[in-house]
Design a protein around this motif. Structure first.
Motif, PDB file in Angstrom:
ATOM      1  N   THR A 165      35.871  35.916  30.718  1.00 50.01           N
ATOM      2  CA  THR A 165      35.065  34.768  31.138  1.00 50.01           C
ATOM      3  C   THR A 165      34.458  34.059  29.932  1.00 50.01           C
ATOM      4  O   THR A 165      34.404  32.826  29.875  1.00 50.01           O
ATOM      5  CB  THR A 165      33.961  35.229  32.106  1.00 50.01           C
TER       6      THR A 165
ATOM      7  N   SER B 155      34.642  47.595  36.679  1.00 53.62           N
ATOM      8  CA  SER B 155      33.779  46.976  35.670  1.00 53.62           C
ATOM      9  C   SER B 155      33.719  47.868  34.434  1.00 53.62           C
ATOM     10  O   SER B 155      33.550  49.085  34.540  1.00 53.62           O
ATOM     11  CB  SER B 155      32.379  46.773  36.244  1.00 53.62           C
TER      12      SER B 155
ATOM     13  N   GLY C 149      39.099  42.192  42.733  1.00 50.42           N
ATOM     14  CA  GLY C 149      38.203  43.078  42.011  1.00 50.42           C
ATOM     15  C   GLY C 149      38.947  43.925  41.009  1.00 50.42           C
ATOM     16  O   GLY C 149      40.149  44.173  41.134  1.00 50.42           O
TER      17      GLY C 149
ATOM     18  N   PHE D 284      29.590  40.256  38.401  1.00 51.01           N
ATOM     19  CA  PHE D 284      29.834  41.352  37.472  1.00 51.01           C
ATOM     20  C   PHE D 284      29.030  42.595  37.884  1.00 51.01           C
ATOM     21  O   PHE D 284      27.888  42.498  38.331  1.00 51.01           O
ATOM     22  CB  PHE D 284      29.461  40.941  36.043  1.00 51.01           C
ATOM     23  N   ALA D 285      29.681  43.755  37.681  1.00 46.85           N
ATOM     24  CA  ALA D 285      29.042  45.056  37.915  1.00 46.85           C
ATOM     25  C   ALA D 285      28.441  45.144  39.314  1.00 46.85           C
ATOM     26  O   ALA D 285      27.280  45.510  39.495  1.00 46.85           O
ATOM     27  CB  ALA D 285      27.982  45.326  36.841  1.00 46.85           C
TER      28      ALA D 285
ATOM     29  N   SER E 260      37.860  43.177  29.279  1.00 50.77           N
ATOM     30  CA  SER E 260      36.988  43.133  30.450  1.00 50.77           C
ATOM     31  C   SER E 260      36.933  41.730  31.040  1.00 50.77           C
ATOM     32  O   SER E 260      37.161  40.728  30.356  1.00 50.77           O
ATOM     33  CB  SER E 260      35.576  43.584  30.070  1.00 50.77           C
ATOM     34  N   PHE E 261      36.629  41.668  32.320  1.00 52.15           N
ATOM     35  CA  PHE E 261      36.527  40.384  33.011  1.00 52.15           C
ATOM     36  C   PHE E 261      35.433  39.528  32.383  1.00 52.15           C
ATOM     37  O   PHE E 261      35.563  38.299  32.251  1.00 52.15           O
ATOM     38  CB  PHE E 261      36.244  40.635  34.491  1.00 52.15           C
ATOM     39  N   GLU E 262      34.336  40.161  31.985  1.00 54.40           N
ATOM     40  CA  GLU E 262      33.245  39.407  31.369  1.00 54.40           C
ATOM     41  C   GLU E 262      33.687  38.806  30.036  1.00 54.40           C
ATOM     42  O   GLU E 262      33.374  37.663  29.714  1.00 54.40           O
ATOM     43  CB  GLU E 262      32.026  40.307  31.161  1.00 54.40           C
TER      44      GLU E 262
ATOM     45  N   ARG F 114      32.276  34.209  39.985  1.00 52.42           N
ATOM     46  CA  ARG F 114      32.408  35.533  39.380  1.00 52.42           C
ATOM     47  C   ARG F 114      31.152  36.362  39.621  1.00 52.42           C
ATOM     48  O   ARG F 114      30.035  35.846  39.548  1.00 52.42           O
ATOM     49  CB  ARG F 114      32.654  35.400  37.865  1.00 52.42           C
TER      50      ARG F 114
ATOM     51  N   ASP G 221      33.902  44.337  38.908  1.00 55.83           N
ATOM     52  CA  ASP G 221      33.777  42.900  38.658  1.00 55.83           C
ATOM     53  C   ASP G 221      34.609  42.176  39.700  1.00 55.83           C
ATOM     54  O   ASP G 221      35.762  42.545  39.951  1.00 55.83           O
ATOM     55  CB  ASP G 221      34.271  42.529  37.257  1.00 55.83           C
TER      56      ASP G 221
END
Length: 843
Positions: free
Chosen positions: A289, A116, A113, A87-88, A284-286, A85, A99
């Motif tokens: 995660t 982000s 993708g 990020f940004a 968000s992807f973060e 992964r 991301d």
């Protein structure tokens, strides 16, 4: 028109891993090994503000900087299911940050993708650490699961979060729930096995997290979705499109968005965190995660808690087993003696009754079938040719025409107890009639829908009750392990013994007990070592995900070493094989840049595991900062035998970036520099030379063996809060550095003013002579010696002490020290504090 009825298993035929489409909140690019795009999602151009993507270099689409970051991250990927992964990441200068998720699918690289989203309130490491802390404060299983559901709901913001556990038959039940107050509760509802098809369960075991942002979103096709005649496999994709069957299933429930987080137990799918939202929702992807990391941590804690429960159950069974075996050994050998112990057998394995069939005669105890039914059951076993442990919780299905058998025997656990004749020991469990609350009738006919012979999910989710009969409580893995152990004992030790074999029987039993004690010692030491690796590394500045990766790598290195010496029946392990497997496992294609040369030698297991950990740290350091972190460097590893038979290993890096000494010495450096001197009384040097790191390791001759040339073709209860008033000086005598450091940390937390570590009797005696000691913790087994002389000296000085051991209750102590307290490994604060000389304590 006649409507065709569809078998629920038809869902299992849907190829959900190759849908040829993705969800539109992100884009997908597939490249060849040279980073040339060979396929992309139809919406990729819109996301990336460019056209004609196919056949273009990835750098021309994403920019050189982003592509370089992807290349760098791919070097860290380990295993076929690894997803890296980022990020940004800036995608060209004119686009905002994205991301990215990167993984390999067959011969292709998949880059996904999504825009982000700034999530300033999220610090993944701290968030997950806090969530785990709240889990640790729970004291029972229900509270543990309920707290986890609340934590996931808080983290994701979904309307409903359920902890969903699978039964052995594949059906599932909601065992914990956190939901908005306006929603009807699903707690306690059951769902049939067909609700989650087999291929979906397989994907859940490989891909920990699955999000569906909006079931009404129009999926974006992959162009082309078949490359060189093969559909693009999206098993590990984070944007993979949703099965039309599953979309209809969610729509029937009124759900617009969902999130699933896998819960694994010993490599199998134990359950899920099932999250539902009644309007579209993409986090968000973060944040996803972080939720995935929490799911993995939850799985490990769950596995630890269930293992503790199983260990307690099996320990009690082993104690009763040993007591019964002692009684049997004292009696006359043969079958008749066993009949006198049927009551004891009922205590070893949880059951309602037990029967034994020996020499054509039945003996029953407790709640069992009649003698006639028991004979019928035995005849069925004989027809089966039963040679191993057999277990079922639904005898009516396992045995045709069971009839009256099931009245007192819904569950059966049968153990063959003789090789020469068909004799059996059988445990019985009564029927447990239970009311199951299904979310819709699991047997309701389902018809073919507009998608042809593919399944249209059942549309009734109204509560449907069923009283399940003819089933007992399931036999657990612990039950089966105990039964297998009992079978071995009965076959090899008790039955058909002649007077001439009686002496050998006693000798075999003593060897078995010694083997169990030694195994117990080794396992407890391994657990202490792993706990020490985690504890000593937790003060680093790594994020939670990086920390988990580092610790996981160390544990995997130990596991690989353990596998190698297990293959030789715990004999010496090949140094060459250790180096090649460690470099191949961690470096993949870079392993060819590691050049090893030396004679064929092997190390005893205790030295082999220590060297494995040191080599892992050297390899990891080289891949991150040394010669292997770029595309030009090499590592030369050579070894030779010294004049005294000692093994001398030289590690030399070259061709990499200039080397600078580290500003701080981390735990990895400590392992390299101190493990071999401390654990093996060897030598270890590391030099940070400008042109390449150089290390020299020396392992004493007593651990080294010459071997034949190797085959070169062969190339993974939380501690409670403890307080103590103790403030004196402590001696820790422990021959393993990592375990000793772990004990040192615990003693410091308990209030010790000064802690002295010793790895041998001589070192301990020197400490006692030089310092005033107020309490000592002594490992009984120090390899070639034991701590008894130290204990005798402390007793002469009236210094309190406790022994530490992995041998279980039967620790080998002389009569004059039998009253000394004993602490079982791994070390835990709440057990150590019970033997410390404190004026006040609270556990």
């Amino acid at each position: 028109m006649t409507t065709a009825t569809v078998d629920l298993t038809s869902c299992d035929r849907e190829p959900i891993h190759i849908p040829g489409r993705i969800q539109p909140f992100g884009f997908l690019l597939a490249t060849k090994a040279d980073f040339t795009v060979v396929a992309h999602s139809a919406n990729a151009g819109e996301h990336l503000k460019c056209k004609d993507l196919k056949s273009r270099p990835l750098a021309a689409i994403l920019g050189r900087e982003a592509t370089a970051q992807i290349r760098s991250r791919l070097m860290l990927a380990q295993g076929p299911d690894a997803v890296e992964r980022l990020f940004a990441v800036t995608i060209r200068d004119e686009l905002g940050p994205f991301d990215l998720a990167v993984h390999r699918s067959g011969d292709h690289l998949i880059v996904e993708g999504e825009p982000s989203e700034a999530d300033v309130s999220l610090n993944s490491g701290e968030v997950v650490r806090g969530m785990l802390s709240r889990l640790r404060n729970t004291h029972n299983f229900d509270a543990f699961c309920q707290t986890a559901a609340r934590q996931i709901k808080w983290l994701t913001g979904f309307d409903r979060v359920m902890v969903y556990r699978f039964d052995p038959d594949g059906a599932g039940a909601v065992i914990a729930e956190a939901a908005e107050a306006k929603l009807e509760s699903f707690l306690g509802l059951h769902y049939p096995a067909s609700d989650i098809p087999k291929q979906a369960r397989i994907l859940y075991m490989r891909n920990w997290l699955r999000i569906i942002a909006d079931i009404d979103d129009k999926a974006s096709p992959i162009e082309p979705d078949i490359i060189d005649g093969v559909p693009l496999d999206l098993s590990m994709s984070v944007t993979r499109a949703v099965s039309p069957i599953h979309i209809e299933y969610l729509r029937n429930m009124g759900v617009r968005a969902s999130l699933s987080i896998s819960i694994l137990h010993e490599g199998r799918l134990w359950g899920l965190f099932a999250c539902h939202h009644y309007s579209p929702r993409r986090i968000s992807f973060e944040r996803r995660t972080a939720a995935e990391l929490f799911g993995q941590m939850f799985s490990w804690v769950l596995e630890s808690r269930e293992r503790e429960r199983d260990v307690a159950y099996e320990s009690r069974a082993r104690l009763l087993h040993n007591e019964m075996m002692a009684g049997l050994a004292a009696g006359k050998p043969g079958a008749e003696t066993l009949r006198n112990f049927l009551g004891s057998l009922r205590d070893i394995i949880s059951c309602d009754g037990v029967g034994v069939w020996l020499d054509g005669k039945a003996t029953l105890s407790g709640s069992t079938p009649s003698v006639a039914d028991f004979e019928r059951l035995v005849r069925h076993f004989q027809t089966m040719g039963l040679q191993d442990v057999f277990a079922t919780n639904e005898l009516g299905k396992a045995i045709p025409n069971a009839g009256s058998l099931v009245d007192n025997a819904a569950g059966v656990l049968a153990i063959p107890v003789s090789r020469a004749t068909p004799d059996y020991l059988v445990f019985f469990r009564n029927e447990v009639a239970r009311s199951v609350h299904w979310a819709g009738d699991p047997n309701k006919p389902v018809t073919a829908g507009p998608l042809g012979d593919r399944l249209t999910p059942r549309k009734s989710f109204e509560l449907w009750r069923e009283v399940v009969r003819g089933q007992s409580a399931h036999w657990t893995e612990s039950d089966l392990r105990i039964a297998s152990s009992l079978r071995v004992t009965l076959l090899e030790v008790i039955f058909r013994l002649t007077d001439a074999a009686e002496k050998e029987r006693k000798s075999a039993q003593e060897r078995q007990e010694l083997l169990i004690a030694e195994l117990n010692h080794r396992v407890r030491n391994i657990l202490s070592l792993i706990r020490g690796l985690i504890t000593q590394g937790k003060h680093s500045t790594l994020t939670a995900e990086e920390f988990a990766s580092v610790v996981g790598g160390r544990i995997e290195a130990l596991a690989r070493a353990h596998d190698l010496i297990t293959k030789t029946n715990w004999g010496p392990g090949s140094v060459r094989t250790l180096i090649e497997e460690e470099t191949a496992a961690y470096l993949g294609g870079k392993a060819q840049r590691v050049i090893d040369k030396g004679p064929d030698v092997a190390l005893e297991p205790e030295a082999f595991s220590t060297l494995a950990l040191v080599v892992h740290e050297l390899v990891t350091n080289s891949a991150k900062y040394g010669a292997l972190c770029d595309s030009t460097g090499v590592v030369n590893i050579t070894w030779e035998l010294g004049d005294g038979g000692q093994l001398i290993i030289a590690w030399q890096e070259s061709g990499g970036p200039p080397v600078q000494p580290p500003l701080r010495r981390g735990f990895g450096t400590t392992i390299i520099e101190r493990s071999i001197p401390y654990d093996l009384a060897g030598e270890s040097e590391i030099h940070y030379e400008l042109l390449g790191l150089r290390a020299r390791l020396v392992i004493p001759a007593r651990f080294v063996k010459r071997v034949r040339p190797t085959d070169r073709k062969a190339q993974a209860k939380p501690a409670k809060e403890t307080k103590s008033m103790f403030s004196g000086n402590v001696l820790v005598l422990e021959d393993n550095l990592v375990i000793a450091m772990d004990a040192e940390q615990i003693m410091s937390r308990l209030g010790a003013k000064r802690i002295e570590l010793a790895g041998s009797v001589t070192e301990a005696m020197n400490v006692i002579a030089k310092h005033k000691i107020d309490f000592a913790l002594l490992d009984i087994n120090l390899g070639a010696e034991n701590s008894i002389p130290v204990a005798m000296r402390l007793r002469e000085l009236n210094v309190p002490f406790a022994f530490a051991t992995g041998y279980g209750e039967g620790a080998p102590l002389p009569p004059e020290l039998k009253d000394a307290p004993i602490v079982q490994k791994p070390y835990m604060p709440e057990t150590i504090v019970t033997v410390m000389p404190v004026t006040e304590r609270e556990v």
